[in-house]
Every structure is written in structure tokens, then in C-alpha cells.
Scaffold this motif. Structure first.
Motif, PDB file in Angstrom:
ATOM      1  N   LEU A  22       0.827  -1.175   0.124  1.00 54.97           N
ATOM      2  CA  LEU A  22       0.042   0.076  -0.142  1.00 54.97           C
ATOM      3  C   LEU A  22       0.864   1.350   0.058  1.00 54.97           C
ATOM      4  O   LEU A  22       0.525   2.472  -0.516  1.00 54.97           O
ATOM      5  N   ASP A  37      -6.161   7.185  -7.944  1.00 56.60           N
ATOM      6  CA  ASP A  37      -5.238   6.203  -7.268  1.00 56.60           C
ATOM      7  C   ASP A  37      -4.110   5.593  -8.259  1.00 56.60           C
ATOM      8  O   ASP A  37      -4.097   4.668  -8.744  1.00 56.60           O
ATOM      9  N   ARG A  43      -0.078  -2.340  -8.003  1.00 53.96           N
ATOM     10  CA  ARG A  43      -0.681  -3.286  -7.381  1.00 53.96           C
ATOM     11  C   ARG A  43      -1.331  -4.357  -8.133  1.00 53.96           C
ATOM     12  O   ARG A  43      -1.625  -5.442  -7.942  1.00 53.96           O
TER      13      ARG A  43
ATOM     14  N   THR B 182     -14.169  -7.587  -3.215  1.00 53.95           N
ATOM     15  CA  THR B 182     -13.525  -6.425  -3.803  1.00 53.95           C
ATOM     16  C   THR B 182     -12.314  -5.961  -2.974  1.00 53.95           C
ATOM     17  O   THR B 182     -11.667  -5.548  -3.730  1.00 53.95           O
ATOM     18  N   VAL B 183     -12.258  -6.268  -1.894  1.00 57.86           N
ATOM     19  CA  VAL B 183     -10.849  -5.764  -1.208  1.00 57.86           C
ATOM     20  C   VAL B 183      -9.798  -6.495  -1.967  1.00 57.86           C
ATOM     21  O   VAL B 183      -8.639  -5.935  -2.025  1.00 57.86           O
ATOM     22  N   GLY B 186      -8.764  -5.542  -5.151  1.00 56.15           N
ATOM     23  CA  GLY B 186      -8.164  -3.875  -5.083  1.00 56.15           C
ATOM     24  C   GLY B 186      -6.625  -4.116  -4.982  1.00 56.15           C
ATOM     25  O   GLY B 186      -5.938  -3.090  -4.844  1.00 56.15           O
ATOM     26  N   ALA B 219     -14.119  -2.716  -7.455  1.00 54.88           N
ATOM     27  CA  ALA B 219     -12.855  -3.066  -8.049  1.00 54.88           C
ATOM     28  C   ALA B 219     -13.084  -4.027  -9.404  1.00 54.88           C
ATOM     29  O   ALA B 219     -13.729  -4.977  -9.245  1.00 54.88           O
TER      30      ALA B 219
ATOM     31  N   HIS C 146     -14.449  12.443   5.583  1.00 51.32           N
ATOM     32  CA  HIS C 146     -13.577  11.952   4.699  1.00 51.32           C
ATOM     33  C   HIS C 146     -14.272  11.307   3.611  1.00 51.32           C
ATOM     34  O   HIS C 146     -14.945  10.360   3.695  1.00 51.32           O
ATOM     35  N   PHE C 147     -13.830  11.688   2.368  1.00 53.11           N
ATOM     36  CA  PHE C 147     -14.661  11.270   1.359  1.00 53.11           C
ATOM     37  C   PHE C 147     -13.666  10.492   0.194  1.00 53.11           C
ATOM     38  O   PHE C 147     -12.548  10.767   0.307  1.00 53.11           O
ATOM     39  N   ASP C 148     -14.401   9.457  -0.525  1.00 55.09           N
ATOM     40  CA  ASP C 148     -13.707   8.880  -1.431  1.00 55.09           C
ATOM     41  C   ASP C 148     -12.930   7.808  -0.974  1.00 55.09           C
ATOM     42  O   ASP C 148     -11.770   7.557  -1.415  1.00 55.09           O
ATOM     43  N   CYS C 149     -13.359   7.082  -0.172  1.00 58.67           N
ATOM     44  CA  CYS C 149     -12.562   6.130   0.740  1.00 58.67           C
ATOM     45  C   CYS C 149     -13.095   4.480   0.282  1.00 58.67           C
ATOM     46  O   CYS C 149     -12.995   3.858   1.469  1.00 58.67           O
ATOM     47  N   VAL C 151     -13.589   0.450  -0.494  1.00 54.51           N
ATOM     48  CA  VAL C 151     -12.697  -0.556   0.007  1.00 54.51           C
ATOM     49  C   VAL C 151     -11.904  -0.999  -1.378  1.00 54.51           C
ATOM     50  O   VAL C 151     -11.188  -2.063  -1.322  1.00 54.51           O
ATOM     51  N   ALA C 152     -12.312  -0.639  -2.563  1.00 59.81           N
ATOM     52  CA  ALA C 152     -11.457  -1.281  -3.704  1.00 59.81           C
ATOM     53  C   ALA C 152     -10.230  -0.737  -3.607  1.00 59.81           C
ATOM     54  O   ALA C 152      -9.173  -1.388  -4.109  1.00 59.81           O
ATOM     55  N   GLY C 153      -9.848   0.412  -2.911  1.00 58.66           N
ATOM     56  CA  GLY C 153      -8.371   0.844  -2.484  1.00 58.66           C
ATOM     57  C   GLY C 153      -8.419   1.007  -1.105  1.00 58.66           C
ATOM     58  O   GLY C 153      -8.485   2.107  -0.419  1.00 58.66           O
ATOM     59  N   VAL C 154      -8.254  -0.118  -0.239  1.00 62.76           N
ATOM     60  CA  VAL C 154      -8.629  -0.195   1.202  1.00 62.76           C
ATOM     61  C   VAL C 154      -7.693   0.901   2.097  1.00 62.76           C
ATOM     62  O   VAL C 154      -7.933   0.926   3.073  1.00 62.76           O
ATOM     63  N   HIS C 155      -6.561   1.160   1.350  1.00 67.32           N
ATOM     64  CA  HIS C 155      -5.540   2.139   2.170  1.00 67.32           C
ATOM     65  C   HIS C 155      -6.282   3.453   2.361  1.00 67.32           C
ATOM     66  O   HIS C 155      -5.878   3.909   3.402  1.00 67.32           O
ATOM     67  N   ARG C 156      -7.249   3.813   1.549  1.00 67.62           N
ATOM     68  CA  ARG C 156      -7.888   5.116   1.992  1.00 67.62           C
ATOM     69  C   ARG C 156      -8.706   4.855   3.174  1.00 67.62           C
ATOM     70  O   ARG C 156      -8.894   5.959   3.828  1.00 67.62           O
ATOM     71  N   LEU C 158      -8.103   2.989   5.766  1.00 72.95           N
ATOM     72  CA  LEU C 158      -7.224   2.918   6.558  1.00 72.95           C
ATOM     73  C   LEU C 158      -6.579   4.159   6.938  1.00 72.95           C
ATOM     74  O   LEU C 158      -6.334   4.515   8.143  1.00 72.95           O
TER      75      LEU C 158
ATOM     76  N   THR D   6     -11.420  17.771   6.523  1.00 73.73           N
ATOM     77  CA  THR D   6      -9.975  17.365   6.348  1.00 73.73           C
ATOM     78  C   THR D   6      -9.576  17.079   5.073  1.00 73.73           C
ATOM     79  O   THR D   6      -8.098  16.895   4.658  1.00 73.73           O
ATOM     80  N   ARG D  10      -5.120  16.584   3.734  1.00 71.43           N
ATOM     81  CA  ARG D  10      -4.721  15.306   4.029  1.00 71.43           C
ATOM     82  C   ARG D  10      -3.519  14.767   3.251  1.00 71.43           C
ATOM     83  O   ARG D  10      -3.387  15.196   2.145  1.00 71.43           O
ATOM     84  N   PRO D  18      -3.107   4.122  10.731  1.00 65.48           N
ATOM     85  CA  PRO D  18      -3.690   2.964  10.495  1.00 65.48           C
ATOM     86  C   PRO D  18      -2.954   1.805  10.614  1.00 65.48           C
ATOM     87  O   PRO D  18      -3.472   0.597  11.296  1.00 65.48           O
TER      88      PRO D  18
END
Lengths: 248, 248, 248, 248, 248, 248, 248, 248
Positions: A22, A37, A43, B182-183, B186, B219, C146-149, C151-156, C158, D6, D10, D18
Motif C-alpha cells: 500500500l 489512485d 498493485r 472487492t478488497v 483491489g 474493483a 473523509h470522502f472517496d474512501c 474499499v476497492a483501494g482499502v488504504h484510503r 485505513l 480534512t 490530508r 492505520p
């Protein structure tokens, strides 16, 4: 690598790998609501794709430019003429396919690999099938098309079957009864990605009937994407094809 | 092979190929109601698999013998202890996996290839995941298992991610919210075959909630099989893996 | 107060309390079809909110004036530009948020309390998330976005998790696969109010797929409101936040 | 803390938080299929809870012991008499509530806080309501019960309303028409967690009718959990109550 | 036998065979597609009513004239302004209610009987409730209206309850949660005819949620008509009222 | 009483009526989970009825005794042989109808009034129809039965039609296609209460098909109760009949 | 021919027949997306029919010309005025039926055979019924029409019954409750093809209620086509009629 | 009027009024709940058939005797071994087919006519297909069977196609994807009656997926009966076959 089960020797304290995976991310804020992204290619092997529906032409145009600056190529799906007009001002060489509703800017020198076969059942499934074909081509696959092969005249699918062994992956698109993927999978060694379409009326329920047919097909070797999701099928078929040609 | 559209030069009068493809079939009548399709390996690369549920132990046993006589191996799915007992009398070395409910007689010298990764979300998804794993192994793939990795504790999926690049195809099994595929997609370059399970209650609707989650995942790189269809996912993952290792 | 069960000592003849609770009501007839419930703040701690959709601009304007006369503040949801124009003539300082579709007239000196965190999965969920945020702010909560998070890019997700401990309540908004709230609840001590959105197509069924995902999530600490009901989620998050800051 | 957004400040490169949140995890493999998540209390404030249905008595017993060794307490839900018998051999003081189907071993000296009110509509909703009550009590809340208060005799809910202001959170359980939570929320300042039950027949569709009623209720301040999910409602009500009493 | 259309030469007057109840029928062909059933009043006590939606203004106008010529009165439902304009040219004294969408020409000297009470939950249910009220009045019942009495502020329904004993039948109209009829039936000796409305969004599913609530209500004395079917409820309430006042 | 709208002169401060209506209640706690509503007869004209399914024989027996002590009569529905045995020990003269599954203790000297007609479509609908008939008789109506009159042989319904004018209310019970109530309502002046039954298979969906048929019937004068709810239909028909005979 | 089972003596190696059946095919590429199936009449007895909806006027016109050149006749369904205008330029004698939305060019000298009876329930079903009638006439059947015969006034269906014995096949069209086909089949020796229509509202669910009624009808001798599929019913009725008159 | 049951004194012989077609009816009361329709053969050409499921063995036996006394033959469907045992005591020559679950007593000298072809997709569809075959044979048709011809190995359906021209009607039975009828109809001049079966799992939804496939099939010449309704399909195919051979 052996087929041994890794459960017994996993040590949850040493989970450094996913975090480094990540930390390769380089996100980029384009508009007020969107965070690109840019770490995706590292990835997953493929860049992010722009779902244009619901975005303004200006938003799509600015995302396109940002993507091309970073990756040198960009694919937009579910695009309208208005999206195309806005993007073209910034990116004159972008191409718009009115059937597939795709916006594409790619590197014409990129060598295409292997073969993805796209087959559909009827005239009305054409646009979804073409979206799959455009997606797979953009991502780097050669594409072979067989259209209007519905099982109501089953000789048409039989005719196309002579090409099934050429493909590493097959996208089969059908609305109404959705029976085509089962017939194709029974005649082919390649995995079939089935796409139900929302073509039809009454109990077709906007593609749910075709979706259910495909999920319940009797032939193994079929997996399914969402209704009308030509992009998802073309993407999945391409990464299978890329696996088969060592080119990720 | 180029990506050209074959529509313009197809000549419907010369459709000799599909018929020769079909004339390679050698069907065999086993019981009163069943006609084995011995031509399948030539058409699709894999022998027919026996769905045991709804067949009597005696029927399954006679089909097993016929399959082993012809192909030297056989896989039965959704088998019960009664099926196992009947088959074992005729085929002493058959193996029964009580979790996966598979009956397997295979050639232990067959070399396994590549890697299929099977990941599931929770304890209750174990049986379906194991059916997928057993299927892929029987067909000739190495299998790597990561179990109990549901996204309610997302660090578990992140931990497994270090192995995602080793696989040519990933089977992701989940019930209830069905969010795992999905996770995974990604974080992985390999195609993901998602399997919803009927685990859960209330609005889980016997797996329909998980199925819908998977079909609507954000994803790309995910396609879906029927609820609880571990066999179908393991089969699809294997033929993708086989594509990637030139071993069809 | 002890956890004793009150069943044994309840005397149905003495039920004076609910009636006094209701006799505090002061209803007011505004238009021909509407009866305002001015007793709500005393019963529930919050004034009535105007659902504008389906009401004429003139109706909304007259209700707004009546509400401001009595309470000194008013919130309208699902408002259009036409509603705004009509209200603004009577209440010049009313504010219109075109994304959230909220009409707000409030007391700028009111001190805000605590923290409600609003997180969403993708660009298309923005409007519903913003409706939740506007509602919680109007009612008196500080809001962290916190927008656009997705889980297809789960780091967001996190990344956003570092703020989860700051909040007394979290609103998690997602369409398509609806998987975000489960991941958030697995990382947070605060209760999560999940909002499915009607974003998506095909089997998304106008948000039903996301709703089912959320109801079947594996992580406890999640409860769900109706599809696209940003208002309901913001309201619920605020009263939890108010509970936590002794300010009802 | 201010309500500022935020998004603008960010910095995605610094997402150290996380990962440290996750590195606090200490997972533990109990049986062949299960991986306990001992880091949950640190992340979310509550230990993992055991869903017994579908696990063997022996599996449940070994998980119970492991949980008690680490945390000094354990809650099992959807337990049967067979689960109880197996656990009791290892943990003699475990308590089994046959209505709620809960298995509880807790620290009797733990001081309970605040107030969660549990109200249900009819006799048949009793078991689900009691599961919610047992869960909230185990987690540390005082619980006040009002049972058999369905809106077909609306005076019963009015009678209970005198206690609504005592609670930080209300769990409202109802099957069939599912109308109780709307009436309660109209009379209460506390957030209402609604639980549909599968009680009923015909078009009740196993609780879906009650679920839909609750999601479409006209009173704000209601959020919903899955059908028959008394545990989820009790958990959500407790963490709201804990928020209100500074005891996470 | 030729393929000629038999419509023109069928003689509805000669269908003496069926039944004595049926032989009282005197049908009348108005337009090309419609056959009026002038025997209805003798069989069922009420004349045929015109469902205008889907008929042209000219068709409605000619049916109106025919009905008035025979019966001296006529009711049209689901009428538009265009229908009204066309009918008014032929029948100047026809009245159009824009809320209820009813077209009415009646005998102002007809004495009304008994009492039908119409109660609704919210502003948005007004049109359907008014259709019920107009229908019952046209057919000959006195009507008492209580509007905006939803259970989110349950004191409003309690207030209306003082009139429940005056009615021979109650029509209760509600969308969203649909909980009103259950509360009303628990407070009233008269039969309640419940009408779900398509008001709402998301899981309201166009009125299905309210319909299911009403069918599953816990109070006996409720029966239900189709979504938005104010006409059907008003008709049913009237014939009950007529039964109670010996005036069929 | 005039048809005037009461909205303009209602004074919400003086809502003493509903409270006095409710204060007439005399509730009684029977078992641990049940609170009898002895005020029902005063509010609604009919005593509470016991839904036996899901209650233990001992619970049903104690409720029966309490009801008989207070009201001198009692009706239990959905009773089993075990319920009957338990009740009979305490109430020797209770009667059990094995088809209707009703337990009845009534005052044999009570004079029955008017006429409720119960008609069903086929043999399989008999039990639900008989539950309706038993309920109406217990409450005080004369009942006229016409069974096995499905529209597949439409002469049977026509034959029964000679009795339709004798009834104040008709209960029409049908499964499968559910077409009977429409035909009956077209031939009758009395209101029809339609009961769908769960008889059938496949797309009958446990009675949903019949329910939908009935809600969409073309003849006015039909309202519907829940699937298999013979009790609800018999109750509704009785209170209509009672309205018509001034005997509430 | 005897009723013997052919399973025992089928020899899969000699499957020459189906291939010769298919080799009679003469396909023809008309537009970019469409491949006409000129072999259909030889295989199935009827030429291909053009589904116009979703095709451009120009596409329809070119297909019409190609069909007429080959077969001397052509039927288009779901045609619009724009389709008609385009076809008429190329084929001046084409006829357009605005109710049925059919475009027909046929050979007026072709002798019609036997009898297909088309009956519908109400005015709103007229267009679908007329599509069935036009289709059967085009294909070569005499057609007898009985319109507006819904079971709400069952004497109308009884009146039509005098013609039922004249027909070889009956098409019964109904929306809303969909009860007509059951009544017809109970009175007729001919097979009934039932067509549900999307007429109605609320729980009619666009024809699903009528469809379910028809599939669950109690009278044998009914089979069903898709919602609004007048063409399919007319086609099926014609080939039955043709079977009965030796004219395939 | 008393509440006495009118069943015992209704005189079915006197229903002369309805219609000449109906006056030919001679009904007969067999058991307490059943009224046989001995006029059916005159109206529809076929005697009534006994649906055994849900009837006691004694009821079935007495109906069988009554039917044989009147008509000399009888068919029972959905019969169990218990039904068979009871009937055999009274009718020693009755035959029981355990697959089809049919009980048959017929006149072995009756000459069979024409040809009905029954084709199914897989082993699991056998029982439903055999019910169709037994029904058509009982009613007087020759039957030709082709079993295990699913489209996953499409050569099997092609092989069977050589017999399609021999049949006047084809019954095509399939579960899971339900694709067989479309393929058959594209290769056959005879009308196809499609039967979905409840075979399968997950999204097969007990046959609904197959039903939807069949209703949405692209080939005309298909109509559908209810899930698992082999009897209905065999009946419909027989009356078509009888139409074609002038033997009604």
C-alpha cells in the motif's frame, strides 16, 4: 510452489507485505470529490479507468489530462457526446466509440498480445459487447468478434466455435434468455466471462432473468459480471489473457 | 492473430468446424437416466464431474467406475457418506473430504502446475472454500489457502495480500456482507472468482445479499459464480491457471 | 438506575406520564394539508425538519417562516432551486447547498459540540454524505469529513481510521457493494450509521444491494437507515453525539 | 475539535496511523478454522463475541476457554443446550439463558453504567429482545425492559414512554407490522435501534415486511439492524450508552 | 369460418342463458373497445365507474354522456385536465377535483347516509385519501376527514379517535411505514379499509413496504386494497356504510 | 352527521377523548410474557383472541381460563391437539375444530345475527375458509358456506350466486390463481373480504401469486387480508355484519 | 409411430440428421449488426419476424426489403410511426396497425386456414390482443375476436364461450388480476395461450401479478408467454392451428 | 337465516340456468370437501384429473372409484406410495409410476394417436418429464422420449432434432439455466411447451431462474407452464396433438 495450506505457519505479527504494497500508492486529488489512485498499476497491473456517467464533462476532462500526464493513456466508459466534446478540447487525439460509449487515448505503438474472443447473442447486445471489446483492446489484448450468435438459431454459435480454441478468454454477452454462455462453455477450453444485458421486456426484469440463467448454467467454466457491465468483462478477460501471455 | 472483426468474411455455408468438433464426441449410457459425455476433455480440456446430490449411491458408484475406466480419474461433488460408502466398495482408493463433500480418485503422479489461491471470509465459509480448493487440485493446480480473512478485521486480508502475486487466479469466498472479493481485487493483479455463500440469516436471503454485493463490487477483476458453487469457482480458477502455464 | 425489569410493578391505570408528554404539544396548521408539530423539541430534543420534495415552493416558504418564527431556525431537505428561490424572498439569509439539497437558516452563535465523522466510498455518494453532514451541523454537531474512501483501494479507509477515535458517531455512506461500513466498524469504537445509496446499475437495484450488504455486515456496531437517507443518518449521529456531550 | 473538512490537508504519504492501529492486533489460532481477533478491544472497545450456531460444541468450548484466559469474560450467542453442556464442563460458572440463547461468563464485580431500554411489541418477539438485553448487560450497560407493547393497543407504548428519557439508547423489537419503533422514536430523545423479527406468516416474508416498515418509518432517530439480530442491536445500544457515560 | 371481427355483430341483449342474476344485464357498446355494463347497479348496487387513465379525452367524454343518459350520474377516476376539458364541453356541470383527480356529475338532491371516516398519515397521502373521500361521497355516504395523523406523532391519531365511533367504516391511508391502520383499528369498532400509497423512496419500493405493513398488522379489523387505490377503498367503505343503513 | 371536514375546528389542547378511551383499559398480566388487553371489547366491540401457535399448551390454558373468567367466552386460533388437551383439562367444554384449528368456548345462548357468506375455491382452501367461518360464528354471525367453487368450473360460482344477496359480507378464499373474489364481487352487492391461501407450488410462492391477483382484481368491492388469515377475514366480515344489524 | 422410448437404441455416432437440418440454412448479412436467418421457414415453418423496437427506421426498412425479396412477405412488430414511414418509402403497400404496432406486407391471395380465437379482458389489453390477432392472420390463420370480456362481469366470457369450440387455439389476454384464461380454459376444448399485460399499477408490478395468476391457474390446458408478448401468443396459436389443419 | 352449512342440501343437478355449455355438467359430491366435475369431458374433451398431494389415501381411493365408475379411467398425479396402497385395494389393476408419481387406471384397448415428444435437459429433470409423458399417454397420445439433452453439450439436442418433425407438440423440461426450450424451438416446426423445474440451488430460486429464461426465450413457438408442472405440459401437448389428429 506446493499446494500446502499456509494457515499453520502464518505469523500475524510480521504482516509487513501488505503495508509496503500500500505504501507504493501515490494518490492525487483532481477535483473536489475525486482522489485518483495512481498506485493501482503497481498493485493490480492496470491503471484506473474513468466511469464517466454522473460526472460533468469538465470533471472528466480534468481527470483525463491528469491520467495521461501520469500514465500516457486513459480509458473512459459510459461517456456521452458531451463528455467527448470536453475531453477533445484538451486531448485532441482522444477517440469516441458511440456504440461502446468509450473514450480512449492510448499509445498506438503498444504491442497487443494473445486473443480475447467476444461473442454476443443479438443485435441489441451489440453495445455492451463492443464495450467489452474496446476495453480488452485498450488494455492490450487482441480481440476477435463474433456477433448475432443467439441460441434460437444454434448453428450460429456452432459456426463461431471454430475460433474458440484461439482465445485465452471468451466474453459472452446475451440478454433475454441469456443462454449463450452455457452453450459456448460447453464447446470451449477457455474460461467464459458472461455478461447479462438489460435487453428485453416484461419478466426480463432489466437483465435479471439473463443474469439468473447465467449463474445457473449447467456448463462449468463460466463466471458472471453485473448486468450491462461490458467493461468489467473485458477487463477480466484481458487479465486472464495477460496471465496466459506473461505480460502483466 | 490480429484483433480484426471476423464478421465480414464469415461464410455461413462452410460451417464444417463445429460439426467436426462435435463428431469427436463419444457418449456412453451408464444408468437409465444418464448419458456420460466422454468427449468433454477433447472439447474443453476437463473431464465431466459428477454432481452426486440427488443421485442414489448405486448410480454414483456405477458412474465412478465408468469414468475411471475411461479417464483414469474422477471427481464427485456434493457427496454424502452414503455415496462414499457405495463408491468405496468398487473403488477402494477413493478419498472423501467431509468438509468439501468431494469424492476423489486421481492419479497421484500427475504433476501440479502454477498456483490458485483460495481465500475465505469466515469459519462458516470453510466448506465452500474447501470444495473450490479440492476441485482445483484435482484438475491439476497447486493451491494456496488463506482462511478466516473477513473484512470486519481488514488486517487479515492485508496480511494475505503478500501471496496474491504468486497466484494466476484467486477464489474469494464470503457470505453475509460478501465484501471480501472487492478488497482482494483491489490488491491483486490476478483475476478474482468470487463465490457467495448461503451463510447468514434474515436479509442474507440464503446468499443473495452476498451475491449482489459481489456483482456490484467497485474493483474490476472480479467475476462471480452461483451461491455456494465452490466447484464452479475452483474449475474456473484452474482453467485460468492452466491457460497461464500452457497446460490445457 | 438499576437494570431491573419494570414489568412486575407497572400499573396500567396510572399511565399519566405519556399523556402529559403529549399535552405539551402545540400544533399549528400552516397550509391546507399540513399540521406542524411544535411540541417535537420538547419530546425529542430536535425541531421538525421539512421534507421539501413533493411540496410546492409556496408551501415550503410558508412553513419555513412559521418554523423560524417559533424556533428561530429551520432545516429543509430534498430542496430544489425553485424551493430556494421562494424561501429566499421571505427569509433572505437562508443558505442552499446544491450538493446536499439542503435549505438552512440557523443561529450562527450556537456553539457546536463533540464530533460526528462522515465518510463515503466514492464520488457518486457525495451528495448523500453531504446531506448527512449538513444535517448534523445544523442540529449542533461538529463534523469531520473523509470522502472517496471505498474499499476497492482499502488504504484510503485505513488512512481515515486515524480520526475514528475522535468521533462519537460515524456516518458511513456507500453505494454499489456497500462494503465500507463493515470495514469502518472493524476499526472504530464509535457506533456506525450506514447509509446505502442508489448509485450503481443492474443488480444494484437502486441501492438494495448496498442495503443488504450493510444489514448483513460481519462487524457489530453498525445500524442502517433507508437508501439515500443522508438526513436520517446525520440526525441519528447527532443525537448520539449529543448524548455523549450532555447537551440534549 | 472543529468541524473543518480534512480533505484539503490530508497527505496520503503519511498514513502511518492505520498501520499502527492494526499492529496492535494479537491474533490467536484456536481451532482448525478459526483465528481469534484479540486486538478487537483495543480497536473497538469490545471483545469478540462467539456466534455459536454452526459451530460444534467442542469448538465453542475451546473458544470460550481461550477467550476467558485472555479477557476474563466471554459472550456466546445463538447457543443450544448442547453448546451449553460442552462449555459448562470447562467453565462451570457459565450461565445459559434459554430464551435469549446466550452463554455468558462475566465478571460480576464490573460496575454497570447508564441505561439501555429494551421494548418489544409482542410475546413472540421476546427471545430476540432478551438477546439484545443480555448483550447490553454483558457489555456493561444497565437495562430497563418494557415487553408486549405493540401498537395495536397503543396505550401500552404510551405507558412505557415515561421511561424513555431515562435511557441513552432504546432497542425496539417488533415483527409482523414492525410499527413500534416509529411510535417510540416520536416520543423519545434517545436514538432508537430497531430490530425486525421473523415472527409472522404469509407476506411477513420472514421479517422482511417488518424490516421495510422500519427503514421507511416517518420519525427520525431510528436506525435498523438485520432481522432477528438482537445481539447487534444490544451491542449498538451499549456503545451509544458507553459514549454517553465516558466509559469506552 | 372467416377471420372477421365478431365485435360488430355480437348482440349482448341475447345472452339470456347464463343466470337470472346475469340476465338482468343490459350492456351497451360505446366506443370501439368498450362495452358498458349497465346491469351492474342491479347486480351490485353501484353503477360502473370510469377509469380515465389510458383512455383518450374523446373516449371519456362519450362514455360520460352514455352513463349520464342511463343513470343520471357518473364518476371518473384518474382523470387529467384534458379529460375534464373534453367532458365539460358535453356535460357543463361536471366537477373536477385536481387533488383527487375525480370527474363527478351527480344528483345534488340525493340524500347522503351514515358516515365514512377517511384518515391519512401525511401531506403526501392527501391525493389518495381525497380520491377515497370523493368516491364515498359520490356513491352516497357522508364523509368525515382527519388528515396528517401519522404515528410518528401518535397524539394526532389519538385526537382523531374521538370520531371513530361515529363511522360505519374507516378508510386509513398511509405511505412510507404504513403503520396508521393498525393503530386506528386498535381504537375503533368500525372495519378499517387500509390504502398503502406509493409515497416514499428507497426501500419503500413504490408502496410495497406500506402494503406489507398493512397486511401484517397485529390488530384485527383491517383489510387492504391495492397501492394508491383510493377509489377501491372509498367504494368498499361506502358499501359497508350502505349495509349499515339499509340503503343498497 | 354532515360530511364536513373537521380539520378547521380541531383544538389539539382539548384531546380528552382518546385518553378517556384508553383509560377504560383494564390490562391483566397472565404469564411472564403476556399482558391481556381486557379493555378491547369496550374500544373495538370484540374481545382479544388467542393466537396459539408459538405459545406452550400451558400458556394457552392459563390465558383461556383468565379470558373465560373475565368475558365468559374465548377463541383460540392456530391451535394444535396439544393445546386442546391442555385447555380441556381446565375448560372441559371447550370445542376443537381440527380443520379450522380453532379452540372455542362460547355462550350457546347468544343469539346470532345477520349473515356472513364464506365461499372457497377448492378442497385445499377448506381449512382457511373454515377458520373464517368459525371466527364469524364465535363472534356472533350466522354463516352460510359454499365450498369448492373455483373459477376453473365457473358454473359453481354462478350457482352459489343465488345466495349472495342474503349476506352482509362475503369471505372469498382461494389459492393458486386467486381469481374467485373478482368473480364473486362482480355478482354481489355485499363487500367481499378476500383471503389468499398458501396452497400451490412453484410460482405460487406460498400464496403471493393469489394475493397479487386479489389486490389487482378488476371488480370494486374487494379488500384483502394476509395469506392464510382466515381469522382476520372472519373477524372483518363479522364486524361489517354487526354494523348492518346494529349489534356492536 | 409407437410411444416407445428411443433412449435405448439411439446411436450418438450417427447424428447426421441435425447437421443436415442446419446445413439447409442460408443466412444473409443485412446491416452491420444483423444476420438474417433465411433457413428458418424450412426448419420451423415460419419466416423470421422483425422486432422493430431498438432498431433505426433505416435498419428496419433494409431488413424489410431483404425479407420481401426472399420470402414475398414480412411482419414487423413493436413498430413506430417512424419505422412505418421509412418502410413505406421502399415498400408502398406495407400496412401499419397503430393499435397492434405491426407492419405487414403479405400476399393477399394466400388462403387462410382454421380458426384462432383471441379474447381479452379489458379495453387496456386491446393493443396486445390485436398484436396477437395480426400475427396469427399474417401467418395464415383465420382469427375470431372477443374483446372486453373480463371476469368482473363474468357473463361476458360466458357469452363468448359459444365460439370456443370453433377454434383450434385460443389466445387469452388479460392484465390486472389475469383471471380470464382460467375461466376460458374451463369452458373450452382448445389449448389456451395466456398473455399477461402490463396494464395496472401498484402491486400489478408491470404484469407480474397477472403472469403469476396465469401460471398458477387451476384449469389445465393453459400455457403462458411473456408479459405483453402478443406476438409470441399469436405465433404459438397459429402453429397449433396449422398443426390441426395439415398446413405447415 | 341460520348458520347451517348449505353443502348438504345444495342440488347441483338443478343449476340449469347458467349456460347450455354448463348445463351439461353433472357434478357429484364424493367426500366432505370435494365436488367432482363430471361435465368436464363434454366441455373440454378430457376428464378431471386427481391432484393427490394434500389428500388422504382414503379420499384419493374413494375419488378413484367414483371416477372409474363414471368414466372407466382415472389419472392421479403427485401420488405417494400410501396413496397407491389405498387405491390398489379398491382398484387392483391401478399402476403406480414411482418416478412420475402417477397413479393410472386406463383402458388398454384405447388407440393412441399422433405423437408428443418429451425432451429434458438432465438427470434431475427426469421425474417431471416422465409426469408429462405419463399424462400425455394416459390422455391418448403416443409419446417419444429424449432425455439428458441439456445445452451444456449442445450436440445432444442436435441429435434429438431428427425426431422433431415427427411430433405435433414438444414438451421441453429443464431446470438450472432452462435454456433447452429455446434451442428446441429454433429447430422445430411444432409448438414447444416448456416446463421449468425446481432443480438447482442458490440463485436458481426453486425454478424461478429457469422459468424466467423460458419466458424470455428468443425463439417464438414456446409457451410455458408452472414450475415442476409436468402434468400441465403433458395435458397441453396432448390437446394440441388431439387437435392435429381430429380426435377430441
Amino acid at each position: 510452489m506446493a499446494s500446502q495450506d499456509t494457515k499453520n505457519n502464518r505469523s500475524p505479527m510480521q504482516d509487513e507485505t501488505p503495508h509496503s504494497a500500500l505504501s507504493r500508492e501515490h494518490s492525487c486529488i483532481v477535483s473536489n470529490h475525486t482522489l485518483l489512485d495512481h498506485g493501482r498499476p503497481q498493485r493490480t497491473g492496470c491503471p484506473e479507468v474513468i466511469f464517466c456517467e454522473g460526472k460533468t464533462p469538465a470533471q472528466v476532462a480534468s481527470i483525463f489530462q491528469e491520467m495521461i500526464n501520469t500514465h500516457g493513456e486513459c480509458l473512459g466508459t459510459r461517456a456521452s457526446k458531451e463528455h467527448y466534446d470536453a475531453v477533445q478540447k484538451a486531448v485532441p487525439n482522444v477517440r469516441f466509440n458511440t456504440d461502446a460509449r468509450t473514450l480512449i487515448f492510448d499509445d498506438s505503438n503498444k504491442k497487443k498480445i494473445g486473443c480475447v474472443l467476444v461473442i454476443n447473442a443479438g443485435t441489441s447486445d451489440h453495445c455492451v459487447a463492443e464495450e467489452a471489446a474496446q476495453t480488452a483492446e485498450f488494455l492490450g489484448s487482441n480481440v476477435l468478434r463474433h456477433f448475432d450468435c443467439g441460441v434460437a438459431g444454434v448453428h450460429r454459435a456452432l459456426h463461431a466455435a471454430k475460433d474458440f480454441t484461439k482465445a485465452s478468454a471468451i466474453v459472452a454477452v446475451a440478454g433475454m434468455d441469456g443462454a449463450l454462455p452455457t452453450v459456448v462453455a460447453g464447446l470451449s477450453p477457455a474460461p467464459v466471462i458472461a455478461v447479462p444485458t438489460s435487453v428485453g421486456y416484461g419478466t426480463g426484469l432489466g437483465g435479471v432473468a439473463a443474469l439468473m440463467t447465467m449463474l445457473n448454467g449447467c456448463a462449468p467454466g463460466v463466471s458472471v459480471v453485473n448486468i450491462d457491465n461490458g467493461f468489467g468483462a473485458g477487463y477480466q478477460a484481458h487479465i486472464i489473457n495477460a496471465m496466459a501471455h506473461h505480460n502483466r
